[in-house]
Write a protein that holds these residues in place. Structure first.
Motif, PDB file in Angstrom:
ATOM      1  N   GLY A 170       2.562   5.110  -4.254  1.00  0.00           N
ATOM      2  CA  GLY A 170       3.303   3.819  -3.736  1.00  0.00           C
ATOM      3  C   GLY A 170       3.641   4.617  -2.064  1.00  0.00           C
ATOM      4  O   GLY A 170       4.526   3.607  -1.420  1.00  0.00           O
ATOM      5  N   VAL A 171       3.517   5.384  -1.026  1.00  0.00           N
ATOM      6  CA  VAL A 171       3.776   6.107  -0.049  1.00  0.00           C
ATOM      7  C   VAL A 171       2.377   5.195   1.031  1.00  0.00           C
ATOM      8  O   VAL A 171       2.978   5.410   1.741  1.00  0.00           O
ATOM      9  CB  VAL A 171       4.306   7.410   0.258  1.00  0.00           C
ATOM     10  CG1 VAL A 171       4.987   8.115  -0.501  1.00  0.00           C
ATOM     11  CG2 VAL A 171       2.156   8.556   0.097  1.00  0.00           C
ATOM     12  N   GLY A 172       1.332   4.307   0.038  1.00  0.00           N
ATOM     13  CA  GLY A 172       0.303   4.182   0.887  1.00  0.00           C
ATOM     14  C   GLY A 172      -0.796   5.153   1.165  1.00  0.00           C
ATOM     15  O   GLY A 172      -1.108   4.956   2.486  1.00  0.00           O
ATOM     16  N   LYS A 173      -1.111   5.757   0.187  1.00  0.00           N
ATOM     17  CA  LYS A 173      -2.143   6.875   0.973  1.00  0.00           C
ATOM     18  C   LYS A 173      -3.235   6.149   0.401  1.00  0.00           C
ATOM     19  O   LYS A 173      -4.181   6.744   1.648  1.00  0.00           O
ATOM     20  CB  LYS A 173      -1.861   8.335  -0.278  1.00  0.00           C
ATOM     21  CG  LYS A 173      -1.296   9.067  -0.598  1.00  0.00           C
ATOM     22  CD  LYS A 173      -1.247  10.643  -1.177  1.00  0.00           C
ATOM     23  CE  LYS A 173      -1.528   9.968  -2.640  1.00  0.00           C
ATOM     24  NZ  LYS A 173       0.120   8.731  -2.929  1.00  0.00           N
ATOM     25  N   SER A 174      -3.507   5.394  -0.040  1.00  0.00           N
ATOM     26  CA  SER A 174      -4.782   4.444  -0.810  1.00  0.00           C
ATOM     27  C   SER A 174      -5.073   3.814   0.074  1.00  0.00           C
ATOM     28  O   SER A 174      -6.114   3.566   0.963  1.00  0.00           O
ATOM     29  CB  SER A 174      -5.530   3.676  -1.862  1.00  0.00           C
ATOM     30  OG  SER A 174      -4.603   5.120  -3.099  1.00  0.00           O
ATOM     31  N   THR A 175      -4.439   3.221   0.786  1.00  0.00           N
ATOM     32  CA  THR A 175      -4.444   2.203   1.650  1.00  0.00           C
ATOM     33  C   THR A 175      -4.447   3.410   3.212  1.00  0.00           C
ATOM     34  O   THR A 175      -5.504   2.146   3.768  1.00  0.00           O
ATOM     35  CB  THR A 175      -2.776   1.373   2.233  1.00  0.00           C
ATOM     36  OG1 THR A 175      -1.815   0.994   0.989  1.00  0.00           O
ATOM     37  CG2 THR A 175      -3.117  -0.054   3.078  1.00  0.00           C
ATOM     38  N   LEU A 176      -3.805   3.776   3.702  1.00  0.00           N
ATOM     39  CA  LEU A 176      -4.369   4.836   5.173  1.00  0.00           C
ATOM     40  C   LEU A 176      -6.182   4.848   4.630  1.00  0.00           C
ATOM     41  O   LEU A 176      -6.750   4.795   5.730  1.00  0.00           O
ATOM     42  CB  LEU A 176      -3.649   5.759   4.927  1.00  0.00           C
ATOM     43  CG  LEU A 176      -2.397   5.406   5.190  1.00  0.00           C
ATOM     44  CD1 LEU A 176      -1.483   6.957   5.307  1.00  0.00           C
ATOM     45  CD2 LEU A 176      -1.915   5.091   6.564  1.00  0.00           C
ATOM     46  N   LYS A 214      -8.349   0.600  -4.778  1.00  0.00           N
ATOM     47  CA  LYS A 214      -7.932  -0.190  -4.680  1.00  0.00           C
ATOM     48  C   LYS A 214      -5.977  -0.013  -4.333  1.00  0.00           C
ATOM     49  O   LYS A 214      -6.173   1.072  -5.342  1.00  0.00           O
ATOM     50  CB  LYS A 214      -7.786  -0.283  -6.593  1.00  0.00           C
ATOM     51  CG  LYS A 214      -7.161  -1.759  -7.085  1.00  0.00           C
ATOM     52  CD  LYS A 214      -7.260  -2.210  -8.292  1.00  0.00           C
ATOM     53  CE  LYS A 214      -6.746  -3.542  -9.028  1.00  0.00           C
ATOM     54  NZ  LYS A 214      -6.380  -3.378 -10.135  1.00  0.00           N
ATOM     55  N   THR A 215      -5.433  -1.054  -4.019  1.00  0.00           N
ATOM     56  CA  THR A 215      -3.799  -1.360  -3.640  1.00  0.00           C
ATOM     57  C   THR A 215      -4.121  -2.228  -4.902  1.00  0.00           C
ATOM     58  O   THR A 215      -3.803  -3.218  -4.735  1.00  0.00           O
ATOM     59  CB  THR A 215      -4.190  -1.305  -2.492  1.00  0.00           C
ATOM     60  OG1 THR A 215      -4.364  -1.941  -1.809  1.00  0.00           O
ATOM     61  CG2 THR A 215      -4.226   0.113  -1.977  1.00  0.00           C
ATOM     62  N   ASN A 216      -2.079  -2.445  -4.763  1.00  0.00           N
ATOM     63  CA  ASN A 216      -1.901  -2.939  -5.503  1.00  0.00           C
ATOM     64  C   ASN A 216      -0.278  -3.043  -4.146  1.00  0.00           C
ATOM     65  O   ASN A 216      -0.092  -2.436  -3.217  1.00  0.00           O
ATOM     66  CB  ASN A 216      -0.312  -2.888  -6.816  1.00  0.00           C
ATOM     67  CG  ASN A 216      -1.261  -2.921  -7.939  1.00  0.00           C
ATOM     68  OD1 ASN A 216      -2.689  -3.111  -7.563  1.00  0.00           O
ATOM     69  ND2 ASN A 216      -1.116  -2.103  -8.882  1.00  0.00           N
ATOM     70  N   VAL A 217       0.208  -5.031  -4.193  1.00  0.00           N
ATOM     71  CA  VAL A 217       1.975  -5.264  -2.817  1.00  0.00           C
ATOM     72  C   VAL A 217       2.624  -4.616  -3.411  1.00  0.00           C
ATOM     73  O   VAL A 217       2.730  -3.556  -4.763  1.00  0.00           O
ATOM     74  CB  VAL A 217       1.414  -6.860  -3.478  1.00  0.00           C
ATOM     75  CG1 VAL A 217      -0.312  -7.657  -3.112  1.00  0.00           C
ATOM     76  CG2 VAL A 217       2.068  -7.059  -4.292  1.00  0.00           C
ATOM     77  N   ILE A 218       3.556  -4.258  -2.048  1.00  0.00           N
ATOM     78  CA  ILE A 218       4.743  -3.806  -2.170  1.00  0.00           C
ATOM     79  C   ILE A 218       5.454  -4.794  -3.110  1.00  0.00           C
ATOM     80  O   ILE A 218       6.026  -6.134  -2.502  1.00  0.00           O
ATOM     81  CB  ILE A 218       5.201  -3.535  -1.171  1.00  0.00           C
ATOM     82  CG1 ILE A 218       4.050  -2.272  -0.127  1.00  0.00           C
ATOM     83  CG2 ILE A 218       6.692  -3.085  -1.123  1.00  0.00           C
ATOM     84  CD1 ILE A 218       4.699  -2.194   1.035  1.00  0.00           C
ATOM     85  N   SER A 219       6.464  -3.971  -3.973  1.00  0.00           N
ATOM     86  CA  SER A 219       7.253  -4.302  -4.774  1.00  0.00           C
ATOM     87  C   SER A 219       8.951  -4.708  -3.724  1.00  0.00           C
ATOM     88  O   SER A 219       8.955  -4.191  -3.058  1.00  0.00           O
ATOM     89  CB  SER A 219       8.332  -3.603  -5.595  1.00  0.00           C
ATOM     90  OG  SER A 219       9.341  -4.199  -6.411  1.00  0.00           O
TER      91      SER A 219
END
Length: 358
Positions: free
Chosen positions: A210-216, A227-232
């Motif tokens: 959840g630290v954002g590796k995939s989004t980066l 694939k990424t999911n939204v932040i809770s």
């Protein structure tokens, strides 16, 4: 450069592996790189494209440990046996391996990936932030001969003053390591990360879930690769969707390896990495009265003296002691395991001798 060489070059093929390929060219096998692994089923990429792979029986039976099996980032020799499928015959010698203490398995090592040049260590600024974890990842990287790069992500979640305070704290504890401040919302820091990426080099992304590796990685590649999911809204954490290691080839050159989030970063045999991460303590240790000083409560300890004078960060010192203890425990377990193996071999030999005598 031929098309074949260019494709291999894009995958990170260097002279280190080319020499090994020449030594094995009499086998008539093709060269490929492991791009993903899932329960000993592999995906490999070569000049001919992407294929499913599995290890041959000889390699499987000759393996002494899990480390002898292919991992993401490995270069392997393969042969085709069906459309889109290959057999993996041999793993080429690794330039390096990134490893950690296996979770809940004493004295066992988990190999994270192989043949890596740089590691982006990602932490987010929210409540999951930990400088201690930064130091742990750095230690693993230094021990493997991998250059670490720190990425402080989700900077949009805090104000400027809070961000400056965290930056200063990191710089006081961790020297000589590049630090990038990033935000996947504002795209801050993305261009700085891209500057580190060059053709032929292999990079991995490390960090907790959840630290954002995939989004980066998606932002760096300029397309939706992972694939990424939204932040809770409740926890301010993203749900990490990476379930296995995966090697990604970028269009402009460079190879990225995304890893599942790791909550535990156990230290195995990482003495070299500890010395490099905590180089101040290492230098002070040369001044200690006793060569086997543990820097805990000994008389004449230069490390304790520096700590008492305020010349050494107390939190970093405590983190060092904890990791040093883990390292020693692993080494002791390894020695004990080898001794048990020798005793077992001796008993088997004695049994065989008695059987032959009768």
């Amino acid at each position: 450069m031929s098309e074949r060489n260019y494709l291999l070059y894009q995958l990170g093929f260097t002279s280190f592996f080319e020499e090994q390929l020449k030594e094995n060219n009499d086998l008539g096998l093709d060269i490929a790189r492991i791009t993903s692994e899932h329960k000993e089923r592999y995906t490999v990429k070569s000049e001919y494209g992407e294929s499913e792979g599995e290890v041959i029986g000889n390699l499987r039976f000759a393996a002494e440990s899990r480390a002898d099996f292919p991992v993401v980032g490995d270069w392997v020799l393969v042969s085709s046996y069906d459309e889109g499928k290959v057999l993996i015959h041999k793993v080429l010698k690794r330039k390096n391996i990134l490893r950690r203490q296996a979770v809940n398995r004493e004295s066992e090592v988990q190999i994270i990936a192989a043949n890596i040049d740089y590691a982006f260590i990602v932490e987010s600024v929210n409540r999951d932030f930990s400088i201690n974890r930064f130091e742990r990842y750095i230690t693993l990287c230094y021990d493997a001969g991998i250059e670490p790069i720190l990425v402080l992500n989700k900077s949009d979640l805090i104000n400027d003053q809070e961000l400056i305070e965290i930056q200063n704290t990191i710089k006081q504890r961790i020297a000589n390591v590049s630090l990038i401040i990033s935000s996947c919302i504002s795209n801050d820091g993305i261009s700085e990360i891209e500057k580190f990426i060059n053709p032929e080099k292999t990079y991995c992304f490390l960090g907790s879930s959840g630290v954002g590796k995939s989004t980066l990685i998606n932002l760096i590649s300029h397309k939706e690769i992972l694939k990424t999911n939204v932040i809770s809204e409740l926890t301010q954490r993203g749900k990490h969707t990476t379930t296995h290691r995966e090697l990604i080839l970028l269009e402009n050159g460079g190879v990225l390896i995304d890893n599942p989030g790791m909550r535990e970063v156990g230290i195995a045999d990482a003495s070299k990495g500890l010395d490099q991460t905590f180089f101040i303590i290492t230098e002070l240790a040369h001044q200690c009265k006793y060569r086997d000083c543990t820097h805990h409560d000994e008389d004449g300890c230069a490390v304790i003296e520096a700590l008492n004078k305020g010349e050494l960060d107390a939190d970093s010192y405590q983190n060092y002691l904890k990791m040093f203890k883990e390292n020693q425990h692993y080494q002791s377990s390894e020695i004990e395991k080898k001794q048990k193996g020798k005793r077992l071999s001796k008993h088997i030999k004695q049994f065989k001798n008695r059987k032959d005598w009768h």
